[in-house]
Write an enzyme that holds these catalytic residues in place. Structure first.
Site, PDB file in Angstrom:
ATOM      1  N   CYS A   1      79.244  52.202  -5.569  1.00 38.08           N
ATOM      2  CA  CYS A   1      79.498  51.228  -6.886  1.00 38.08           C
ATOM      3  C   CYS A   1      78.520  50.130  -5.699  1.00 38.08           C
ATOM      4  O   CYS A   1      78.492  50.272  -4.711  1.00 38.08           O
ATOM      5  CB  CYS A   1      80.352  50.382  -6.935  1.00 38.08           C
ATOM      6  SG  CYS A   1      81.822  51.779  -7.750  1.00 38.08           S
TER       7      CYS A   1
ATOM      8  N   ASP B   1      49.170  21.594   8.822  1.00 36.09           N
ATOM      9  CA  ASP B   1      49.217  21.374   7.179  1.00 36.09           C
ATOM     10  C   ASP B   1      49.631  19.547   7.035  1.00 36.09           C
ATOM     11  O   ASP B   1      50.618  19.248   7.714  1.00 36.09           O
ATOM     12  CB  ASP B   1      50.653  22.048   6.306  1.00 36.09           C
ATOM     13  CG  ASP B   1      50.663  21.821   5.248  1.00 36.09           C
ATOM     14  OD1 ASP B   1      50.104  22.330   4.311  1.00 36.09           O
ATOM     15  OD2 ASP B   1      50.687  21.328   4.515  1.00 36.09           O
TER      16      ASP B   1
END
Length: 494
Positions: A34, A441
């Site tokens: 599971c 940037d």
């Protein structure tokens, strides 16, 4: 993580979905495996054992739970945040390399022997490359069985099985049901939701939270006309795939990403899903990322305001590198215009009855064959682009999921016209490096200044050391302070 038994037991007992895909719980009494968040009553701790992969569970003789469907868990975030050989191998397996080229092809791409690859995967994942690819084939088969009316024989080969018998045996072994029994269990209201050949509708899971604004906003704001579009609440784009081409429509939902795929060859399904998940960064662990970024008191308010930001990536690394060069020192609109011209002149035409997509982005081979003088751009950028596409076409430069991030950075920096910004944006969005950073940037520097940070590249890099190894995610939070279209879903109020 699967070796930390106490921690795994706590996650299972609390049904913590954050650990889905990190490890799998195998129940010794039922022989079922599971996901940690399985809704059934947790077994006694002494009846649990833990494995690092679904393939390892299957090799140990456990079958998938019919309630929690562990084979549909998000992928482990490990494979997209690491650059070692195991992580690179897992990315290649997800991209279908073992099915197309075998284990020798996988090893060749990574520069190791088959024995070394098998040994390392077995040590960390409890399964070798063939078993891992088999588990992926089983999941692909289940998807096709449950979401299409395609005959079983066609599904077997589309999922990558060598024979119908192998397909039948694998499905029975993994799911404890025959293929026809799997199809019969699908509720009538969602069985075979489309009868159009080659069209599939499925759900892409993710770990919550997920903030779709910058993720889809960035993809849409930079979309190349003819290749990408925003249509009826979905980001749509064309896909160049190993066996053919496709069109995907991706729709953000509260608990999943809706995915509608149109494929010219169904064998491309697992690759298409893998590339879409990678583009949307769906296997990330946002809790771990955000917890680390919150340790910086200046960044914490941005994270708390809109947690779960992802790094928008790409379905085609070479395409993104070309587009990064086209976008050097020009506006977003100008970059889209340059790319659209290339697409119209050199892209392959495709049909799109459901929208306005017209082409695949040009292959590197097509771009390498074009006349440089036909490129309407400055001579220096033209030289940068032609050098890049020739190296990609000749395979002296590799930008695939198997790339070593630092080695590829060094190779890119050695090319004419490639500076730190271009290299790091490719590292962030094409290579998938979660720690790629853009200190030069303009948007990042402006956001840093607004937060009271020193905004020179050197000072910003020094401060950002505390954000490692998640600086690419910090960039998304910094960019989000700007009123730029990349930060908003189309039609969303600003």
């Amino acid at each position: 993580m699967h070796t930390d038994t106490e921690r795994c037991v706590r996650a299972v007992q609390s049904k913590d979905a954050r650990f889905d895909g990190w490890f799998y719980t195998a129940v010794l009494t039922t022989r079922i495996y599971c996901r940690p968040s399985c809704p059934v009553v947790p077994p006694k701790p002494e009846n649990m054992t833990f494995y690092p992969s679904a393939a390892a569970c299957q090799q140990a003789g456990f079958r998938a739970c019919k309630r929690c469907r562990p084979d549909t868990s998000p992928g482990s975030p490990e494979w997209n945040q690491r650059a070692d050989v195991v992580a690179r191998a897992m990315r290649l397996i997800g991209d279908g390399v073992v099915d197309r080229e075998g284990v020798p092809g996988l090893a060749t791409r990574l520069g190791y022997s088959t024995r070394q690859i098998e040994r390392q995967l077995l040590a960390e994942l409890g399964a070798g490359p063939l078993a891992l690819a088999r588990a992926q084939r089983a999941q692909t088969a289940r998807l096709l069985i449950e979401t299409t009316p395609v005959p079983m024989a066609e599904i077997a080969f589309a999922a990558g099985f060598s024979s119908i018998r192998t397909f039948n045996d694998t499905v029975r072994e993994v799911f404890a049901l025959s293929p026809s029994e799997l199809r019969a269990r699908v509720p009538k209201n969602r069985a075979n939701s489309t009868s159009t050949p080659g069209v599939l509708t499925l759900r892409l899971p993710f770990r919550a939270p997920l903030n779709p604004d910058n993720l889809f906003g960035h993809l849409v704001a930079t979309a190349v006309p003819g290749v990408e579009e925003w249509h009826d609440g979905a980001y749509r784009r064309t896909l160049r795939l190993p066996y053919g081409h496709g069109v995907v429509a991706l729709t953000p939902k509260p608990d999943h990403i809706g995915c509608r795929l149109t494929l010219s060859d169904m064998r491309d399904l697992p690759v298409a899903i893998s590339r879409c998940r990678r583009m949307l960064d769906l296997d990330a662990d946002p809790v771990a990322v955000d917890d680390q970024l919150r340790t910086d008191p200046l960044l914490a308010p941005l994270v708390d305001k809109a947690p779960g930001r992802r790094v928008p990536r790409t379905v085609d690394e070479a395409e993104f590198a070309v587009r990064a060069v086209l976008g050097q020192q020009v506006s977003t609109a100008a970059a889209r215009t340059h790319a659209a011209r290339l697409v119209t002149a050199h892209g392959e035409a495709v049909d799109d009855p459901e929208g306005g997509l017209t082409h695949l982005f040009p292959s590197t081979e097509a771009l390498a064959a074009l006349d440089p003088e036909a490129l309407a751009m400055p001579a220096t950028r033209r030289a940068t682009l032609t050098t890049l596409v020739h190296q990609l076409a000749e395979q002296t430069l590799h930008l695939g999921v198997e790339s070593d991030w630092e080695e590829t950075r060094a190779r890119l920096l050695a090319l004419p016209g490639f500076g730190p910004w271009t290299v790091d944006v490719i590292a962030m969005r094409a290579l998938g490096d979660p720690d790629a950073f853009l200190p030069t940037d303009l948007g990042v520097r402006r956001a840093a200044q607004g937060l009271g940070l020193a905004s020179t590249p050197a000072a910003l890099t020094a401060h950002a050391a505390a954000w490692r190894p998640w600086r690419a995610y910090a960039v998304q939070y910094l960019w989000a302070t700007d009123n730029h279209p990349i930060n908003f879903l189309p039609g969303e109020p600003r």
